[in-house]
Design a protein around this motif. Sequence first.
Motif, mmCIF file in Angstrom:
data_model
loop_
_atom_site.group_PDB
_atom_site.id
_atom_site.type_symbol
_atom_site.label_atom_id
_atom_site.label_comp_id
_atom_site.label_asym_id
_atom_site.label_seq_id
_atom_site.Cartn_x
_atom_site.Cartn_y
_atom_site.Cartn_z
ATOM 1 N N LEU A 21 -17.763 78.191 -3.693
ATOM 2 C CA LEU A 21 -18.383 78.911 -2.587
ATOM 3 C C LEU A 21 -19.490 78.068 -1.943
ATOM 4 C CD1 LEU A 21 -19.108 81.424 -0.865
ATOM 5 C CD2 LEU A 21 -20.570 82.145 -2.771
ATOM 6 N N SER A 24 -18.028 75.306 0.010
ATOM 7 C CA SER A 24 -17.376 75.755 1.245
ATOM 8 C C SER A 24 -18.398 76.058 2.339
ATOM 9 C CB SER A 24 -16.514 76.987 0.968
ATOM 10 O OG SER A 24 -17.310 78.128 0.678
ATOM 11 N N TYR A 139 -13.440 79.545 0.581
ATOM 12 C CA TYR A 139 -14.256 80.696 0.209
ATOM 13 C C TYR A 139 -13.509 82.016 0.315
ATOM 14 C CZ TYR A 139 -15.852 81.005 5.207
ATOM 15 O OH TYR A 139 -15.951 81.097 6.573
#
Length: 227
Positions: A21, A24, A139
């Motif tokens: 995450l 990203s 993500y």
Amino acid sequence: MQAQRPAAGWANSFNGRLAFLALSILINSFFNALTVSTHLGSAIWTASAVSLSGWLHVSLGNILFLEGVIVAFVNLLLLGRFDYFRLVRNLLFITPFSYLLAFFERIFVALGVPTLPLGWRIAFDVIGLFGVACAVSLYQRANLIMHPNDDMPYILRFRFLHGSPVTSQWLSNVPPLALVLLVFAFTHQLFSFGWGTLYNILTQGAIIGWADKHFLPILHHHLDIKN
């Protein structure tokens, strides 16, 4: 195969998904900023924010943030229920992304990207749009927190469209395209909307589908959509 299993287990654990995450968000803000600095057209949601920023004379970071808040509430309507945790996760994504994008865009302008020869700017725009789609795939698969603008096609994809990344992406492009046209109607100017934006509209869904399988495929989809 045996050597890949521990890595796959980590990648799809909470800590692994959190790491992907964070990666990203950096990739997405960096490449979105690159597309804006080329002045050849950015991703359609970014183009809508740049358009509103130019029309209203409000900073790009603030417009990106406000636009994300509004879309986050629209997503709750699409879900058909008030998902408090989803709303909080959407809002948590907006803040770093919005202001990182504005920060990187200033760097690219300072480096002279807007004044490069056309061929270089075309190349950077294509690279940037490809990078944006790969980041979205990443993500969406991690599915811890997500930008509301990308949560919308995710909801459409898995709740209404039987997993189709292309159709869901096209449908989610309607609101930002309407915003761009609204600003154009008042200003007679197109801000960060060009051939790159049209390229993005036509190809982002397909690139996301490709990235799901080929860009860090060790990370799987972690769905939380209920029909």
